[in-house]
Design a protein around this motif. Structure first.
Motif, PDB file in Angstrom:
ATOM      1  N   ALA A  24       0.810  -1.211   0.000  1.00  0.00           N
ATOM      2  CA  ALA A  24       0.000   0.000   0.000  1.00  0.00           C
ATOM      3  C   ALA A  24       0.847   1.267   0.000  1.00  0.00           C
ATOM      4  N   ALA A  25       2.070   1.201   0.490  1.00  0.00           N
ATOM      5  CA  ALA A  25       2.942   2.376   0.502  1.00  0.00           C
ATOM      6  C   ALA A  25       3.310   2.819  -0.908  1.00  0.00           C
ATOM      7  N   LYS A  26       3.130   1.949  -1.876  1.00  0.00           N
ATOM      8  CA  LYS A  26       3.482   2.269  -3.257  1.00  0.00           C
ATOM      9  C   LYS A  26       2.280   2.722  -4.088  1.00  0.00           C
ATOM     10  N   PHE A  27       1.075   2.713  -3.522  1.00  0.00           N
ATOM     11  CA  PHE A  27      -0.104   3.098  -4.276  1.00  0.00           C
ATOM     12  C   PHE A  27      -0.001   4.584  -4.629  1.00  0.00           C
ATOM     13  N   SER A  28      -0.175   4.916  -5.880  1.00  0.00           N
ATOM     14  CA  SER A  28      -0.142   6.320  -6.302  1.00  0.00           C
ATOM     15  C   SER A  28      -0.963   6.488  -7.567  1.00  0.00           C
ATOM     16  N   ARG A  29      -1.513   7.671  -7.725  1.00  0.00           N
ATOM     17  CA  ARG A  29      -2.324   7.911  -8.917  1.00  0.00           C
ATOM     18  C   ARG A  29      -1.425   8.030 -10.140  1.00  0.00           C
ATOM     19  N   ARG A  30      -1.828   7.342 -11.192  1.00  0.00           N
ATOM     20  CA  ARG A  30      -1.100   7.423 -12.458  1.00  0.00           C
ATOM     21  C   ARG A  30      -1.645   8.560 -13.306  1.00  0.00           C
ATOM     22  N   TRP A  31      -2.962   8.627 -13.451  1.00  0.00           N
ATOM     23  CA  TRP A  31      -3.576   9.699 -14.225  1.00  0.00           C
ATOM     24  C   TRP A  31      -5.062   9.760 -13.919  1.00  0.00           C
ATOM     25  N   MET A  32      -5.677  10.833 -14.374  1.00  0.00           N
ATOM     26  CA  MET A  32      -7.123  11.001 -14.283  1.00  0.00           C
ATOM     27  C   MET A  32      -7.588  11.556 -15.610  1.00  0.00           C
ATOM     28  N   GLN A  74      -4.063  -6.076 -16.624  1.00  0.00           N
ATOM     29  CA  GLN A  74      -3.122  -7.183 -16.522  1.00  0.00           C
ATOM     30  C   GLN A  74      -1.758  -6.740 -15.998  1.00  0.00           C
ATOM     31  N   ARG A  75      -1.518  -5.440 -15.931  1.00  0.00           N
ATOM     32  CA  ARG A  75      -0.277  -4.916 -15.363  1.00  0.00           C
ATOM     33  C   ARG A  75      -0.483  -4.399 -13.943  1.00  0.00           C
ATOM     34  N   GLY A  76      -1.655  -4.634 -13.383  1.00  0.00           N
ATOM     35  CA  GLY A  76      -1.904  -4.256 -12.010  1.00  0.00           C
ATOM     36  C   GLY A  76      -2.331  -2.820 -11.819  1.00  0.00           C
ATOM     37  N   THR A  77      -2.762  -2.136 -12.875  1.00  0.00           N
ATOM     38  CA  THR A  77      -3.276  -0.774 -12.755  1.00  0.00           C
ATOM     39  C   THR A  77      -4.730  -0.828 -12.316  1.00  0.00           C
ATOM     40  N   LEU A  78      -5.038  -0.163 -11.201  1.00  0.00           N
ATOM     41  CA  LEU A  78      -6.417  -0.090 -10.733  1.00  0.00           C
ATOM     42  C   LEU A  78      -7.140   1.024 -11.470  1.00  0.00           C
ATOM     43  N   VAL A  79      -8.327   0.748 -11.978  1.00  0.00           N
ATOM     44  CA  VAL A  79      -9.136   1.738 -12.682  1.00  0.00           C
ATOM     45  C   VAL A  79     -10.441   1.922 -11.917  1.00  0.00           C
ATOM     46  N   VAL A  80     -10.756   3.178 -11.595  1.00  0.00           N
ATOM     47  CA  VAL A  80     -12.005   3.540 -10.937  1.00  0.00           C
ATOM     48  C   VAL A  80     -12.795   4.413 -11.900  1.00  0.00           C
ATOM     49  N   VAL A  81     -14.014   4.014 -12.226  1.00  0.00           N
ATOM     50  CA  VAL A  81     -14.852   4.753 -13.160  1.00  0.00           C
ATOM     51  C   VAL A  81     -16.020   5.351 -12.384  1.00  0.00           C
ATOM     52  N   THR A  82     -16.074   6.685 -12.332  1.00  0.00           N
ATOM     53  CA  THR A  82     -17.088   7.394 -11.559  1.00  0.00           C
ATOM     54  C   THR A  82     -18.042   8.102 -12.495  1.00  0.00           C
ATOM     55  N   LEU A  83     -19.255   7.572 -12.606  1.00  0.00           N
ATOM     56  CA  LEU A  83     -20.259   8.173 -13.478  1.00  0.00           C
ATOM     57  C   LEU A  83     -20.953   9.325 -12.773  1.00  0.00           C
ATOM     58  N   ASN A  84     -21.240  10.372 -13.522  1.00  0.00           N
ATOM     59  CA  ASN A  84     -22.079  11.453 -13.025  1.00  0.00           C
ATOM     60  C   ASN A  84     -23.493  11.175 -13.481  1.00  0.00           C
ATOM     61  N   SER A  85     -24.367  10.772 -12.560  1.00  0.00           N
ATOM     62  CA  SER A  85     -25.704  10.338 -12.949  1.00  0.00           C
ATOM     63  C   SER A  85     -26.688  11.484 -13.069  1.00  0.00           C
ATOM     64  N   SER A  90     -26.592  13.983 -15.127  1.00  0.00           N
ATOM     65  CA  SER A  90     -26.779  14.429 -16.504  1.00  0.00           C
ATOM     66  C   SER A  90     -26.085  13.463 -17.432  1.00  0.00           C
ATOM     67  N   THR A  91     -26.757  13.061 -18.506  1.00  0.00           N
ATOM     68  CA  THR A  91     -26.160  12.114 -19.433  1.00  0.00           C
ATOM     69  C   THR A  91     -24.945  12.700 -20.142  1.00  0.00           C
ATOM     70  N   ASN A  92     -24.879  14.003 -20.299  1.00  0.00           N
ATOM     71  CA  ASN A  92     -23.726  14.583 -20.972  1.00  0.00           C
ATOM     72  C   ASN A  92     -22.739  15.189 -19.982  1.00  0.00           C
ATOM     73  N   GLY A  93     -22.869  14.843 -18.707  1.00  0.00           N
ATOM     74  CA  GLY A  93     -21.868  15.236 -17.727  1.00  0.00           C
ATOM     75  C   GLY A  93     -20.645  14.339 -17.863  1.00  0.00           C
ATOM     76  N   PRO A  94     -19.509  14.751 -17.301  1.00  0.00           N
ATOM     77  CA  PRO A  94     -18.278  13.974 -17.474  1.00  0.00           C
ATOM     78  C   PRO A  94     -18.238  12.724 -16.609  1.00  0.00           C
ATOM     79  N   THR A  95     -17.656  11.670 -17.152  1.00  0.00           N
ATOM     80  CA  THR A  95     -17.355  10.459 -16.405  1.00  0.00           C
ATOM     81  C   THR A  95     -15.860  10.460 -16.118  1.00  0.00           C
ATOM     82  N   ALA A  96     -15.503  10.318 -14.843  1.00  0.00           N
ATOM     83  CA  ALA A  96     -14.099  10.360 -14.442  1.00  0.00           C
ATOM     84  C   ALA A  96     -13.507   8.964 -14.434  1.00  0.00           C
ATOM     85  N   LEU A  97     -12.341   8.818 -15.047  1.00  0.00           N
ATOM     86  CA  LEU A  97     -11.568   7.592 -14.979  1.00  0.00           C
ATOM     87  C   LEU A  97     -10.289   7.897 -14.210  1.00  0.00           C
ATOM     88  N   SER A  98     -10.109   7.224 -13.088  1.00  0.00           N
ATOM     89  CA  SER A  98      -8.922   7.408 -12.259  1.00  0.00           C
ATOM     90  C   SER A  98      -8.104   6.132 -12.319  1.00  0.00           C
TER      91      SER A  98
END
Length: 571
Positions: free
Chosen positions: A201-209, A545-556, A558-566
């Motif tokens: 867990a000490a190595k967990f860090s955000r790659r991109w958003m 497959q390389r161990g990158t965690l992806v979190v997908v946060t939908l904005n419910s 509005s259908t044309n609101g942004p969906t965040a991928l972390s």
């Protein structure tokens, strides 16, 4: 309009909806013409100001995963004959960006002194930049002003400044030995949600958003598929791009678009990573039928296609290197399709009487392990030989259902070990927060016999490895670790204060279980059984497959609101 940051819709499919405790009062800008907010100009018409506000602006500066304070606004009626009418709140952006970054927490509570108390909140879950616009506080549309008069509303301007997110420059780690691609249900052909890797867990860090929006201005992005180096999104385009494309590939390295494509039809409802190919389900413009398209991973070019007979939106497809497995809810069948030319290899019956009143099967999908395909629909559990579709097992698995009308969903078997498969049902048409029972049964992979049954208000499919399976219990609001051998509870982890509902996917490794709620994503250490990492956005979870965690946060909101991928480096 978007809901509060971190309150996503569950990514279980377009039919699933998250609990929405807020009263959403932002209305489409097309209504503005009838809101009484037009400027005066007609000869002989007197403008009457409907409300006066105690402030004229709200603003916030935050990071995309941060939070903006809820702001309380007081509107005083200036029209005594209409002082009891709840204000109409209309928000519109003047920056031209998709989605309006405003949530209305309360459209109006009238106080004893006659003032209306309202609450608004800005949502910073979007790319860096400054977003400006206004909330118009008007009379309701059905209120007609006296002859010779016209009601005018008050105007509350907003300004949202979102800080930039610096992406990681680190290269991607090597592929985890034994890791599989990840799709809608827990990852891989076995649906176990397990990635055989030990994390620190000490190595967990955000790659991109990154952010995406729906393929059109009336649709939202679908659930992604993760395959080595790529994140594939149905019914999606890059944030800020012109509507039109409906298939999108993002780079796992930096979250940037690799390619976009437009597949013939209206809505892309499903994507499945299948080796070097990608399978997409697209609803046809002239019917409720769907077409399965296979494209290349490199550029989205169509390789082959097949018109499907099922008129229901496809769910839980499974792709392997050479085959695509597709369920047909109308016929109660499962079809194996050759990915090279989209020709049918075999079709097998999963649900003997799909047209009958009981049971009503809403969603089911296959699982593949050791050359055998497992399927569970309604009360029927069957297994077929992957090479030719020959039936190997036929048994009953009803999860101990006691409802007179059985509405099943999320019926996708999960391989627990060499001899055990977990079959689960969950009643449909219940809210994410509801404590409605769902059954998990352990079935023998040898003869199909039921070894044990556990029935609790479970949410989503279990994940499993190393003799234990983990499942979210919405009733007790805990994550439960249970033994595969007998279903017995070993330990549990409670939902944290402020969270309301588990999201339907989890990620399991040899050292950590990663879970998500409506408010956050949490990594639980399997040894200490304590939370060791948190991220303040929740949603659909997957691991590449390389161990990158992806979190997908939908904005419910509005259908044309942004969906965040972390995306997070976890190794």
């Amino acid at each position: 309009m978007n809901v509060l940051s971190g309150r996503p819709r569950a990514v279980e499919g377009k039919g699933a909806s998250a609990p929405m405790p807020l009263v959403m009062g932002v209305i489409a800008a097309s209504l503005l013409a009838g809101c009484g907010g037009s400027s005066s100009g007609d000869s002989g018409v007197e403008d009457v100001v409907a409300f006066s506000l105690d402030r004229d602006s709200v603003e916030c500066k935050a990071s995309p995963e941060g939070d903006c304070a809820t702001v309380t606004i007081y509107a005083t009626p200036t029209h005594m004959e209409r002082k009891d009418r709840t204000p109409l709140l209309v928000a519109r952006s003047v920056d031209g960006a998709p989605g309006i970054p405003v949530a209305i927490a309360s459209t109006g509570t009238q106080l004893p002194d006659g003032r209306w108390q309202m609450q608004v909140k800005l949502s910073p879950d979007r790319p860096a930049g400054v977003y400006v616009g206004a909330i118009h506080v008007d009379m309701p549309l059905d209120v007609v002003a006296p002859a010779g008069k016209r009601y005018r509303g008050a105007r509350l301007s907003y300004r949202l400044e979102v800080n930039a997110v610096t992406p990681s420059s680190a290269p991607l780690p090597a592929v985890v030995a034994g890791a599989s691609s990840w799709s809608e249900a827990p990852g891989g052909p076995t649906r176990s949600g397990y990635v055989p890797v030990t994390l620190d867990a000490a190595k967990f860090s955000r790659r991109w958003m990154s952010w995406v929006v729906g393929g059109t201005d009336t649709t939202a992005p679908g659930t992604p598929a993760l395959v080595d180096g790529q994140i594939l999104l149905p019914q999606a385009r890059p944030f800020g791009a012109t509507a039109g494309t409906n298939a999108l590939a993002l780079s796992e390295l930096d979250g940037k678009p690799q390619w976009t494509a437009t597949l013939p039809g209206t809505t892309v409802t499903q994507v499945t990573a299948a080796g070097n190919n990608v399978a997409w389900a697209v609803q046809q413009a002239t019917s409720t039928q769907h077409t399965a398209y296979v494209t290349s991973r490199s550029g989205g070019a169509v390789i082959a296609s097949k018109l499907l007979s099922d008129t229901n939106p496809p769910r839980f497809w499974l792709g392997t290197d050479d085959s695509l497995y597709v369920s047909d809810r109308n016929k109660g069948t499962l079809e194996a399709i050759n990915l090279a030319d989209m020709q049918s290899r075999w079709t097998a019956t999963v649900q003997p009487s799909p047209g009958g009143l009981l049971p009503v099967v809403m969603q089911y999908g296959p699982t593949v392990a050791d050359g055998v395909v497992y399927a569970h629909a309604g009360t029927t559990f069957r297994a077929f030989r992957a090479s030719d579709g020959a039936q190997l097992l036929d048994t009953t698995a009803d999860g101990g259902q006691t409802l007179s009308l059985k509405l099943y969903e999320s019926q996708t078997p999960v391989i627990a070990d060499a001899t055990t498969v977990l079959a689960m049902d969950r009643p449909r048409y219940v809210s994410d927060e509801a404590g409605v029972n769902a059954g998990i049964q352990a079935m023998s992979r040898v003869d199909g016999s039921v070894r044990w049954t556990v029935r609790q208000p479970f949410r989503g499919l279990p994940v499993t490895a190393n003799g234990l399976f983990y499942v979210a219990n919405q009733g007790s609001k805990t994550i439960e670790a249970r033994q595969v051998a007998d279903g017995a509870l070993v330990w549990s982890w409670p939902m944290e204060t402020g969270d309301k509902a588990w999201q339907p996917t989890m990620v399991l490794t040899d050292s950590h279980l990663i879970v998500s709620t409506d408010r956050q994503t949490v990594a639980i250490d399997l040894t200490s059984r304590q939370a060791v990492w948190r991220y303040p956005l929740g949603g659909w979870l997957g691991m590449t497959q390389r161990g990158t965690l992806v979190v997908v946060t939908l904005n419910s909101g509005s259908t044309n609101g942004p969906t965040a991928l972390s995306a997070f480096d976890m190794r």
